[in-house]
Write an enzyme that holds these catalytic residues in place. Sequence first.
Site, mmCIF file in Angstrom:
data_model
loop_
_atom_site.group_PDB
_atom_site.id
_atom_site.type_symbol
_atom_site.label_atom_id
_atom_site.label_comp_id
_atom_site.label_asym_id
_atom_site.label_seq_id
_atom_site.Cartn_x
_atom_site.Cartn_y
_atom_site.Cartn_z
ATOM 1 C CG HIS A 34 -17.370 7.497 92.656
ATOM 2 N ND1 HIS A 34 -17.461 6.766 90.914
ATOM 3 C CD2 HIS A 34 -18.946 6.693 93.132
ATOM 4 C CE1 HIS A 34 -18.384 5.425 91.159
ATOM 5 N NE2 HIS A 34 -19.091 5.795 92.914
ATOM 6 C CG MET A 181 -21.024 12.171 86.096
ATOM 7 S SD MET A 181 -19.190 11.225 84.788
ATOM 8 C CE MET A 181 -19.001 12.944 84.187
#
Length: 278
Positions: A34, A181
């Site tokens: 992110h 991830m």
Amino acid sequence: MKVAYNIPEFREARRKLNGSLGFVPTMGYLHEGHLELVRRARAENKNTAVSIFINPTQFGPREDLAAYPRDPDRDLSRLREEKVDLVLMPDAAEMYPPGYGTWVNVEGVTERLEGAARPGHFRGVATVVAKLFNIVEPTRAYFGEKDAQQLIVIKKMAADLDMGVQVITVPTVREFDGLAMSSRNVYLDLEERESALVLHKALTLARNLHSKGERNADVIRKEMTALIQEEPRAKIDYVSIADASTLDELSSIDRPAVVSLAVKIGKTRLIDNITLAG
Ligand code: PAF
């Protein structure tokens, strides 16, 4: 950094911004993947906004909505460090008030892979992203390549509905050993974490076969499947080699292709993908 807990508060702060706005929609529990989106948004825009909203409409009835990991305080401090300007954290009752009845259905590309495995998932994703684009009014919006099908769906929605938002693809961020991830990695215990590497190994195998000249998609699918089946904790949902823009399954890799897979490791369903040139 301004944190808006409802839509009017966000809109008021948005009105005060001048210049381009880069937007990163998230469901929180932020990781390096992110933050990479946030960094790209910051580098390419005058202002940056992030939303944190666990969207109930993209979860199926037997999925992990209630258990989805959350840590809003840690998320906000990470976003502060990244010098984000605006954060939107609406609640579900404001996003979907009683009587809510408008949905965005992107046809075709949503019917395969994740769409087939998770009925209604992309209707929920497209609807919430459309709502967020309407609220945030971004210049550019940033999405990770790990959710390759989501990206294709959102790009199609933005183009079909003339949303005027540039949808930007950001490469997948991986752990040191190749695991993509994902907020869901937190569900894996130590042994499962080790087993989860089989996704990256299978994709690496596909890349190696392709770079040695293999173009028969069936051969590559079979080799990937055999490798994953050697891992006792892994249960394959799908192994796909598909046209990179339509996601139609290919028999021969004669154009850009997405090699994607969904594999359950214990109770955790993981997805990953790579793109191969034709
Ligand atoms: O990728 C996600 O985290 C979600 O699907 C998104 C785009 C934030 C919509 O809820």
